[in-house]
Enzyme design. Structure first.
Site, PDB file in Angstrom:
ATOM      1  N   THR A  41      -3.206   1.945   7.449  1.00 41.51           N
ATOM      2  CA  THR A  41      -3.453   0.560   7.025  1.00 41.51           C
ATOM      3  C   THR A  41      -3.102  -0.461   8.092  1.00 41.51           C
ATOM      4  O   THR A  41      -3.613  -1.574   8.092  1.00 41.51           O
ATOM      5  CB  THR A  41      -2.679   0.302   5.708  1.00 41.51           C
ATOM      6  OG1 THR A  41      -3.202   1.189   4.724  1.00 41.51           O
ATOM      7  CG2 THR A  41      -2.812  -1.118   5.217  1.00 41.51           C
ATOM      8  N   HIS A  49     -16.126  -3.707   5.416  1.00 43.25           N
ATOM      9  CA  HIS A  49     -17.472  -3.157   5.609  1.00 43.25           C
ATOM     10  C   HIS A  49     -18.422  -3.628   4.514  1.00 43.25           C
ATOM     11  O   HIS A  49     -18.032  -3.739   3.344  1.00 43.25           O
ATOM     12  CB  HIS A  49     -17.420  -1.628   5.613  1.00 43.25           C
ATOM     13  CG  HIS A  49     -16.820  -1.070   6.861  1.00 43.25           C
ATOM     14  ND1 HIS A  49     -17.459  -1.129   8.086  1.00 43.25           N
ATOM     15  CD2 HIS A  49     -15.638  -0.446   7.078  1.00 43.25           C
ATOM     16  CE1 HIS A  49     -16.683  -0.562   9.004  1.00 43.25           C
ATOM     17  NE2 HIS A  49     -15.565  -0.150   8.428  1.00 43.25           N
ATOM     18  N   ILE A 333      -8.463   9.222   1.963  1.00 45.31           N
ATOM     19  CA  ILE A 333      -9.080   7.884   1.952  1.00 45.31           C
ATOM     20  C   ILE A 333      -9.290   7.452   3.400  1.00 45.31           C
ATOM     21  O   ILE A 333      -8.442   6.815   4.019  1.00 45.31           O
ATOM     22  CB  ILE A 333      -8.208   6.872   1.165  1.00 45.31           C
ATOM     23  CG1 ILE A 333      -7.917   7.383  -0.250  1.00 45.31           C
ATOM     24  CG2 ILE A 333      -8.886   5.514   1.136  1.00 45.31           C
ATOM     25  CD1 ILE A 333      -9.090   7.395  -1.219  1.00 45.31           C
TER      26      ILE A 333
HETATM   27  C1  FAD Z   1      -9.007   4.176  13.560  1.00 42.33           C
HETATM   28  C2  FAD Z   1      -9.304   3.727  12.156  1.00 42.33           C
HETATM   29  C3  FAD Z   1     -10.229   2.703  11.922  1.00 42.33           C
HETATM   30  C4  FAD Z   1     -10.512   2.295  10.619  1.00 42.33           C
HETATM   31  N1  FAD Z   1     -11.284   1.181  10.413  1.00 42.33           N
HETATM   32  C5  FAD Z   1     -11.500   0.745   9.145  1.00 42.33           C
HETATM   33  C6  FAD Z   1     -12.202  -0.473   8.913  1.00 42.33           C
HETATM   34  O1  FAD Z   1     -12.536  -1.211   9.835  1.00 42.33           O
HETATM   35  N2  FAD Z   1     -12.460  -0.816   7.623  1.00 42.33           N
HETATM   36  C7  FAD Z   1     -12.087  -0.042   6.567  1.00 42.33           C
HETATM   37  O2  FAD Z   1     -12.428  -0.371   5.430  1.00 42.33           O
HETATM   38  N3  FAD Z   1     -11.347   1.086   6.769  1.00 42.33           N
HETATM   39  C8  FAD Z   1     -11.027   1.461   8.019  1.00 42.33           C
HETATM   40  N4  FAD Z   1     -10.261   2.564   8.244  1.00 42.33           N
HETATM   41  C9  FAD Z   1      -9.746   3.305   7.103  1.00 42.33           C
HETATM   42  C10 FAD Z   1      -8.537   2.631   6.476  1.00 42.33           C
HETATM   43  O3  FAD Z   1      -7.657   2.134   7.455  1.00 42.33           O
HETATM   44  C11 FAD Z   1      -7.839   3.652   5.618  1.00 42.33           C
HETATM   45  O4  FAD Z   1      -8.784   4.295   4.789  1.00 42.33           O
HETATM   46  C12 FAD Z   1      -6.778   3.026   4.728  1.00 42.33           C
HETATM   47  O5  FAD Z   1      -5.888   2.236   5.475  1.00 42.33           O
HETATM   48  C13 FAD Z   1      -6.046   4.154   4.021  1.00 42.33           C
HETATM   49  O6  FAD Z   1      -5.015   3.609   3.267  1.00 42.33           O
HETATM   50  P1  FAD Z   1      -4.042   4.573   2.485  1.00 42.33           P
HETATM   51  O7  FAD Z   1      -3.118   3.701   1.746  1.00 42.33           O
HETATM   52  O8  FAD Z   1      -4.846   5.564   1.715  1.00 42.33           O
HETATM   53  O9  FAD Z   1      -3.299   5.402   3.619  1.00 42.33           O
HETATM   54  P2  FAD Z   1      -2.135   4.911   4.615  1.00 42.33           P
HETATM   55  O10 FAD Z   1      -2.300   3.516   5.023  1.00 42.33           O
HETATM   56  O11 FAD Z   1      -2.050   5.920   5.697  1.00 42.33           O
HETATM   57  O12 FAD Z   1      -0.847   4.966   3.693  1.00 42.33           O
HETATM   58  C14 FAD Z   1      -0.278   6.173   3.270  1.00 42.33           C
HETATM   59  C15 FAD Z   1       1.209   5.925   3.129  1.00 42.33           C
HETATM   60  O13 FAD Z   1       1.821   7.080   2.559  1.00 42.33           O
HETATM   61  C16 FAD Z   1       3.086   7.226   3.149  1.00 42.33           C
HETATM   62  N5  FAD Z   1       3.527   8.618   2.947  1.00 42.33           N
HETATM   63  C17 FAD Z   1       3.000   9.741   3.499  1.00 42.33           C
HETATM   64  N6  FAD Z   1       3.680  10.823   3.095  1.00 42.33           N
HETATM   65  C18 FAD Z   1       4.650  10.390   2.257  1.00 42.33           C
HETATM   66  C19 FAD Z   1       5.687  11.036   1.531  1.00 42.33           C
HETATM   67  N7  FAD Z   1       5.859  12.361   1.591  1.00 42.33           N
HETATM   68  N8  FAD Z   1       6.537  10.270   0.781  1.00 42.33           N
HETATM   69  C20 FAD Z   1       6.375   8.921   0.715  1.00 42.33           C
HETATM   70  N9  FAD Z   1       5.418   8.262   1.403  1.00 42.33           N
HETATM   71  C21 FAD Z   1       4.560   8.983   2.156  1.00 42.33           C
HETATM   72  C22 FAD Z   1       2.839   6.872   4.601  1.00 42.33           C
HETATM   73  O14 FAD Z   1       4.032   6.549   5.278  1.00 42.33           O
HETATM   74  C23 FAD Z   1       1.890   5.702   4.469  1.00 42.33           C
HETATM   75  O15 FAD Z   1       2.561   4.470   4.443  1.00 42.33           O
HETATM   76  C24 FAD Z   1      -9.909   2.962   9.534  1.00 42.33           C
HETATM   77  C25 FAD Z   1      -8.955   3.958   9.767  1.00 42.33           C
HETATM   78  C26 FAD Z   1      -8.614   4.288  11.073  1.00 42.33           C
HETATM   79  C27 FAD Z   1      -7.499   5.250  11.313  1.00 42.33           C
END
Ligand code: FAD
Length: 480
Positions: A41, A49, A333
């Site tokens: 994130t 998008h 995700i």
């Molecule tokens: C290079 C890149 C470019 C991207 N560009 C875009 C874009 O322009 N537009 C768009 O819509 N999307 C984009 N994305 C996708 C988007 O960033 C992600 O899909 C989104 O941020 C995912 O959010 P999340 O909360 O699922 O995961 P994360 O943000 O990874 O959060 C997961 C959380 O879980 C925590 N966690 C993990 N294991 C444990 C555990 N055992 N106990 C407690 N906590 C834990 C981690 O510390 C983390 O804070 C991009 C991703 C990347 C990497």
């Protein structure tokens, strides 16, 4: 016992916490790092998008467009920095030009509005710095840029204000199921919840495997970036994408909400999901690809390189399913996960309700959020601010003109930052050309003073990244 425990405080977990906070239930948000938004994130292309990219009928196809609209609405409601810029996908040859038709058709099926394919000349008329070799382009007016970590934080702050219990530095290490609840083991002790939601990003397969056999496998895929100084002027007003490939959306040249430019990301499968190193090879690849799109682009204006890791997986979609009774995966995700987060949260809430979670609306839910961005306030009002609170008259971050008043306000929010970068993500200090070289030590002093902490304990960013070493005398702390 909590009603719902959410594992992971990225944008997915925060959006769900925000959504659930309006109901009469107890919600726990468990995060292994010291702050919200410490995974994908905070290191991504920050694009809202439009939604022409994912295949229709996939979760991504269904949730991207809904998420796009919900993102804009939430940004307005929660005072999150964003800008509707529109985006281009450009084509250099016949194959890529044909691919634009496919994207156009997908976009229509997904519900995008205003899509338009134009000639290379028309695209250059609107964006004069685009390459003269571009023969056609797909215009998507609904795309935009956002401050991604502020988006997650804003939702988490409202959630906490409305009773969600946020537990940073709490890593989930094991989960066992009983007939009507789950027992969750963490590095900070034991929790119990009726429903568990896995929003752990690149770790979401490991969390899934704690309660069921493997159903998907995360393939961590790193993307690296250049952040360019705003002194290079307006290269392009809108986001410019390469023609997408099976590896992803390709290299992008994108304005940021702070008028810098982001170029990247490449796409590299890696073994360690926490490996956010940047490499010479990838940066060279990104520079060449970006110059192909916008030939006048000059990477000597780079002020930072960074990398994020995508939660790509062996299924080409989000993995959203009840894996076991009461255990919901919001897993794998990947992009467009930032855009889709509010729609993923809405779907998750509906799925939890269908699974038996009783949801009655709170009578006194406290929504909304406003942030003081001092440099954006009209001159006359600024004087009144400074008169009221002289800390607003003291500029700490000279590049971005951020005042001590804003830093202190950030330290008093619902989820107070504990590190220099935590302040950066809230107040915007260190975002400019010097990247915190000048203001970092001052921010450290202010954190120490306001939180009555020993300066030696204050981290740059994640746990263990303390800035200072040595010994402090008690009286030094008192005066810090
Ligand atoms: C290079 C890149 C470019 C991207 N560009 C875009 C874009 O322009 N537009 C768009 O819509 N999307 C984009 N994305 C996708 C988007 O960033 C992600 O899909 C989104 O941020 C995912 O959010 P999340 O909360 O699922 O995961 P994360 O943000 O990874 O959060 C997961 C959380 O879980 C925590 N966690 C993990 N294991 C444990 C555990 N055992 N106990 C407690 N906590 C834990 C981690 O510390 C983390 O804070 C991009 C991703 C990347 C990497």
């Amino acid at each position: 016992m909590h009603d719902v425990a959410i594992i992971g405080a990225g944008v997915t977990g925060c959006a769900l916490a925000y959504t659930l906070s309006s109901y009469e239930i107890s919600v726990l948000l468990l995060e292994k790092e010291n702050d919200v938004a410490m995974g994908a994130t905070r290191a991504n292309t920050a694009i809202i998008h439009a939604g022409f990219d994912p295949e229709p009928h996939s979760f991504m196809g269904k949730l991207n467009v809904e998420g796009n609209r919900a993102c804009y609405a939430l940004c307005e409601a929660l005072d999150v920095e964003h800008r509707r810029t529109g985006s281009w996908v450009v084509a250099f040859d016949k194959e890529q030009r044909d691919a634009l038709d496919v994207l156009h058709q997908q976009g229509i099926e997904n519900g995008c509005k205003g899509l338009e394919i134009v000639s290379g000349d028309e695209a250059r008329k609107r964006e004069p710095n685009l390459s003269s070799e571009i023969i056609g382009a797909l215009w998507a007016p609904e795309a935009g840029v956002i401050n991604p970590w502020e988006f997650a934080l804003a939702m988490a702050e409202v959630a906490v204000r409305n009773g969600v219990r946020f537990m940073p530095n709490t890593e989930v290490t094991g989960i066992t199921g009983a007939s009507d609840h789950y027992d969750i083991e963490t590095t900070e002790g034991h929790y119990r919840a009726r429903y568990v939601v896995n929003a752990a990003g690149v770790e979401s397969d490991s969390i899934h495997n704690m309660v069921a056999g493997p159903a998907f496998h995360i393939v961590p895929t790193r993307g690296e970036y250049y952040l360019l100084d705003r002194s290079i002027g307006t290269l392009v007003k809108s986001i410019v994408f390469q023609s997408p490939t099976s590896a992803g959306k390709g290299i992008t040249v994108s304005p940021t909400i702070h008028d810098n430019f982001l170029i990247g990301p490449n796409s590299e499968k890696i073994n360690d999901p926490q490996d956010t190193s940047v490499t010479r090879l990838a940066l060279d690849e990104i520079r060449e690809a970006a110059r192909h799109l916008v030939p006048s682009l000059d990477t000597r204006a780079s002020i930072r390189n960074f990398a994020g890791v995508r939660a790509n997986s062996d299924i080409n979609d989000f993995y959203i399913a009840f894996t076991a009774p009461g255990f919901l995966d919001l897993a794998a995700i990947k992009s467009p996960g930032l855009t889709s987060a509010p729609a993923v949260a809405r779907l998750a809430k509906d799925m939890l309700k269908a699974e038996g979670l009783s949801l009655s609306q709170k009578a006194h839910w406290k929504g909304g959020r406003q942030v003081i961005r001092f440099k954006e306030i009209p001159e006359e009002e600024r004087k009144a601010f400074v008169k009221n609170n002289p800390l607003y008259g003291r500029v700490i971050c000279r590049c971005e003109t951020i005042t001590e008043g804003e830093i202190v306000a950030a330290l008093k929010r619902e989820i107070p930052p504990v590190s220099i970068d935590g302040v950066k993500r809230r107040a915007g200090t260190g975002m400019g050309r010097c990247q915190g070289g000048f203001c970092g030590p001052r921010v450290l002093e202010i954190i120490a003073r306001e939180q009555k902490r020993d300066p030696l304990t204050i981290e740059e960013d994640a746990r263990g990244s303390q800035v200072l070493t040595g010994t402090t005398k008690r009286e030094d702390c008192a005066h810090a």
